[in-house]
Write a protein that holds these residues in place. Sequence first.
Motif, PDB file in Angstrom:
ATOM      1  N   GLY A 163       0.792  -1.210   0.000  1.00 56.26           N
ATOM      2  CA  GLY A 163       0.000   0.000   0.000  1.00 56.26           C
ATOM      3  C   GLY A 163       0.830   1.268   0.000  1.00 56.26           C
ATOM      4  N   GLU A 164       2.141   1.140  -0.271  1.00 59.73           N
ATOM      5  CA  GLU A 164       3.027   2.297  -0.315  1.00 59.73           C
ATOM      6  C   GLU A 164       4.276   1.961  -1.113  1.00 59.73           C
ATOM      7  OE1 GLU A 164       3.811   3.057   3.778  1.00 59.73           O
ATOM      8  OE2 GLU A 164       5.265   1.429   3.964  1.00 59.73           O
ATOM      9  N   PRO A 165       4.985   2.963  -1.634  1.00 60.35           N
ATOM     10  CA  PRO A 165       6.188   2.692  -2.422  1.00 60.35           C
ATOM     11  C   PRO A 165       7.373   2.339  -1.536  1.00 60.35           C
ATOM     12  CG  PRO A 165       5.813   5.052  -2.258  1.00 60.35           C
ATOM     13  CD  PRO A 165       4.628   4.399  -1.620  1.00 60.35           C
ATOM     14  N   VAL A 166       8.361   1.661  -2.131  1.00 60.02           N
ATOM     15  CA  VAL A 166       9.634   1.424  -1.456  1.00 60.02           C
ATOM     16  C   VAL A 166      10.691   2.274  -2.150  1.00 60.02           C
ATOM     17  CG1 VAL A 166       9.089  -0.877  -0.609  1.00 60.02           C
ATOM     18  CG2 VAL A 166      10.063  -0.633  -2.877  1.00 60.02           C
ATOM     19  N   ARG A 167      11.586   2.862  -1.359  1.00 55.07           N
ATOM     20  CA  ARG A 167      12.524   3.845  -1.905  1.00 55.07           C
ATOM     21  C   ARG A 167      13.980   3.463  -1.697  1.00 55.07           C
ATOM     22  NH1 ARG A 167       9.105   7.610  -3.486  1.00 55.07           N
ATOM     23  NH2 ARG A 167       7.228   8.076  -2.269  1.00 55.07           N
ATOM     24  N   SER A 168      14.234   2.309  -1.074  1.00 55.96           N
ATOM     25  CA  SER A 168      15.604   1.873  -0.857  1.00 55.96           C
ATOM     26  C   SER A 168      15.611   0.374  -0.614  1.00 55.96           C
ATOM     27  CB  SER A 168      16.217   2.592   0.348  1.00 55.96           C
ATOM     28  OG  SER A 168      15.578   2.181   1.541  1.00 55.96           O
ATOM     29  N   VAL A 169      16.791  -0.224  -0.721  1.00 57.08           N
ATOM     30  CA  VAL A 169      16.904  -1.656  -0.442  1.00 57.08           C
ATOM     31  C   VAL A 169      16.595  -1.926   1.025  1.00 57.08           C
ATOM     32  CG1 VAL A 169      18.452  -3.651  -0.426  1.00 57.08           C
ATOM     33  CG2 VAL A 169      18.597  -1.981  -2.285  1.00 57.08           C
ATOM     34  N   ASP A 170      17.137  -1.115   1.920  1.00 59.49           N
ATOM     35  CA  ASP A 170      16.839  -1.308   3.340  1.00 59.49           C
ATOM     36  C   ASP A 170      15.345  -1.167   3.610  1.00 59.49           C
ATOM     37  OD1 ASP A 170      19.445  -1.804   4.122  1.00 59.49           O
ATOM     38  OD2 ASP A 170      19.887   0.308   4.545  1.00 59.49           O
ATOM     39  N   GLY A 171      14.707  -0.206   2.935  1.00 60.75           N
ATOM     40  CA  GLY A 171      13.268  -0.043   3.100  1.00 60.75           C
ATOM     41  C   GLY A 171      12.500  -1.241   2.579  1.00 60.75           C
ATOM     42  N   PRO A 199      16.058   4.126  -5.920  1.00 63.12           N
ATOM     43  CA  PRO A 199      17.043   5.169  -6.220  1.00 63.12           C
ATOM     44  C   PRO A 199      18.455   4.870  -5.736  1.00 63.12           C
ATOM     45  CG  PRO A 199      14.994   6.152  -5.463  1.00 63.12           C
ATOM     46  CD  PRO A 199      14.852   4.673  -5.267  1.00 63.12           C
ATOM     47  N   ASP A 200      18.612   4.002  -4.721  1.00 60.97           N
ATOM     48  CA  ASP A 200      19.947   3.711  -4.210  1.00 60.97           C
ATOM     49  C   ASP A 200      20.633   2.573  -4.958  1.00 60.97           C
ATOM     50  OD1 ASP A 200      18.037   1.940  -3.188  1.00 60.97           O
ATOM     51  OD2 ASP A 200      19.188   1.546  -1.368  1.00 60.97           O
ATOM     52  N   LEU A 201      19.986   2.033  -5.994  1.00 63.67           N
ATOM     53  CA  LEU A 201      20.571   0.968  -6.801  1.00 63.67           C
ATOM     54  C   LEU A 201      21.047   1.528  -8.135  1.00 63.67           C
ATOM     55  CD1 LEU A 201      17.955  -1.865  -6.149  1.00 63.67           C
ATOM     56  CD2 LEU A 201      20.347  -1.858  -5.391  1.00 63.67           C
ATOM     57  N   PRO A 202      22.119   0.954  -8.689  1.00 66.30           N
ATOM     58  CA  PRO A 202      22.602   1.445  -9.986  1.00 66.30           C
ATOM     59  C   PRO A 202      21.569   1.230 -11.078  1.00 66.30           C
ATOM     60  CG  PRO A 202      23.843  -0.496  -9.273  1.00 66.30           C
ATOM     61  CD  PRO A 202      22.972  -0.102  -8.139  1.00 66.30           C
ATOM     62  N   LEU A 206      19.641  -4.699 -12.428  1.00 65.98           N
ATOM     63  CA  LEU A 206      18.316  -5.105 -11.974  1.00 65.98           C
ATOM     64  C   LEU A 206      18.518  -6.033 -10.779  1.00 65.98           C
ATOM     65  CD1 LEU A 206      15.395  -4.618 -12.922  1.00 65.98           C
ATOM     66  CD2 LEU A 206      15.494  -6.821 -14.101  1.00 65.98           C
ATOM     67  N   THR A 207      17.746  -5.816  -9.736  1.00 68.09           N
ATOM     68  CA  THR A 207      17.962  -6.518  -8.472  1.00 68.09           C
ATOM     69  C   THR A 207      16.781  -7.392  -8.114  1.00 68.09           C
ATOM     70  OG1 THR A 207      19.415  -4.780  -7.619  1.00 68.09           O
ATOM     71  CG2 THR A 207      18.367  -6.211  -5.992  1.00 68.09           C
ATOM     72  N   THR A 208      17.089  -8.581  -7.611  1.00 65.42           N
ATOM     73  CA  THR A 208      16.102  -9.457  -6.986  1.00 65.42           C
ATOM     74  C   THR A 208      16.470  -9.557  -5.517  1.00 65.42           C
ATOM     75  OG1 THR A 208      15.696 -10.724  -9.000  1.00 65.42           O
ATOM     76  CG2 THR A 208      15.123 -11.781  -6.916  1.00 65.42           C
ATOM     77  N   LEU A 209      15.498  -9.374  -4.653  1.00 65.67           N
ATOM     78  CA  LEU A 209      15.727  -9.339  -3.208  1.00 65.67           C
ATOM     79  C   LEU A 209      14.952 -10.469  -2.547  1.00 65.67           C
ATOM     80  CD1 LEU A 209      17.032  -7.535  -0.943  1.00 65.67           C
ATOM     81  CD2 LEU A 209      14.785  -6.432  -0.760  1.00 65.67           C
ATOM     82  N   ALA A 210      15.637 -11.294  -1.768  1.00 65.08           N
ATOM     83  CA  ALA A 210      15.006 -12.394  -1.030  1.00 65.08           C
ATOM     84  C   ALA A 210      15.132 -12.109   0.460  1.00 65.08           C
ATOM     85  CB  ALA A 210      15.669 -13.719  -1.381  1.00 65.08           C
ATOM     86  N   VAL A 211      14.010 -12.208   1.187  1.00 62.56           N
ATOM     87  CA  VAL A 211      13.992 -11.790   2.585  1.00 62.56           C
ATOM     88  C   VAL A 211      13.296 -12.844   3.449  1.00 62.56           C
ATOM     89  CG1 VAL A 211      13.263  -9.991   4.213  1.00 62.56           C
ATOM     90  CG2 VAL A 211      13.889  -9.372   1.861  1.00 62.56           C
ATOM     91  N   THR A 212      13.970 -13.247   4.528  1.00 66.66           N
ATOM     92  CA  THR A 212      13.356 -14.058   5.583  1.00 66.66           C
ATOM     93  C   THR A 212      13.393 -13.238   6.873  1.00 66.66           C
ATOM     94  OG1 THR A 212      15.396 -15.122   6.346  1.00 66.66           O
ATOM     95  CG2 THR A 212      14.259 -16.140   4.468  1.00 66.66           C
ATOM     96  N   ALA A 213      12.920 -13.829   7.959  1.00 66.36           N
ATOM     97  CA  ALA A 213      12.911 -13.104   9.226  1.00 66.36           C
ATOM     98  C   ALA A 213      14.320 -12.791   9.712  1.00 66.36           C
ATOM     99  CB  ALA A 213      12.160 -13.914  10.277  1.00 66.36           C
TER     100      ALA A 213
END
Length: 300
Positions: A163-171, A199-202, A206-213
């Motif tokens: 429901g909102e944009p993401v603006r960084s990898v950490d975000g 914006p913080d990526l070159p 193109l980036t794929t991000l995988a996230v667990t707890a």
Amino acid sequence: MTPLPPPADAPLVLTIQSHVAYGHVGNAAAVLPLQLLGITPVVVNTVQFSNHTGYGEFKGQVFTPAHIEDVLDGLRARGVLARCAAVLSGYLGDAGVGEAILSAVQEIRASQPGLLYLCDPVMGDVGRGVFVRPGIPEFLRRRALAQANIVTPNQYEFELLLGEPVRSVDGAVAAARSLLGSTPGTGPSLVVVTSLRTPDLPAERLTTLAVTAAEAWRVQTPFIDLQPLPNGMGDVFSAILLGHLLGGAAIPAAVSGAVSSLYALVARTTPGRRDLPLVACRAQIVQPAEHFAAEAWPPR
């Protein structure tokens, strides 16, 4: 009814997605990668179209929830549902079909607590906007997300879920963790965001991000500027990712393998074509020519 004989060694995956007679999207994109990775797909089609919408006009039908339930009932009677190691879902066509999928997931999970449900929350993409029927985004956000073990949205779909944009990898990592569940049935344990461009990526990557707890990884590839982009990329990615996970690969290796294969297929797509060269370049699904490693995030 006569039950089917016990399965061979290949795991069974119930894949419930769209189908086209011509082109590679939905089940027409997922079946071959699953087979090449040693998986037996149990195919249930949510729609039957002449071709995907990338070609413009198409003919065919969106199947009703009753039709899907009827097919599942036939599989149930032969003991097939209870033997599935995973469920893969993509384009739904109708939110009612989604309820039939979740019912099947819950039924199989009751006898197989280790069942993997990979939900590719197909809703839209940058430049195209939302291209599914009303009610589907809400169903995916409010109902499917809780039942899935793995979700594989592109960045546009990820932001729709949030429901909102993401603006960084950490975000993006923090946002992905907000979607995770603490126990089965409360949310996924793995979120994989594809086509991430913050914006913080070159810009040339193109980036794929995988996230667990507990952990996060990113895989970066060169950005291939094809116009138009071939359809079905997310469908192929999800199928390859699931195939690697069922084959015993750890999460970073599975994500790396899926990204590397998809990159190889996109790189070999003739400019102007609407489909990935799945058959001609099928070797790239099993053994991609170039390997892109999954790197821990934040970098260590």
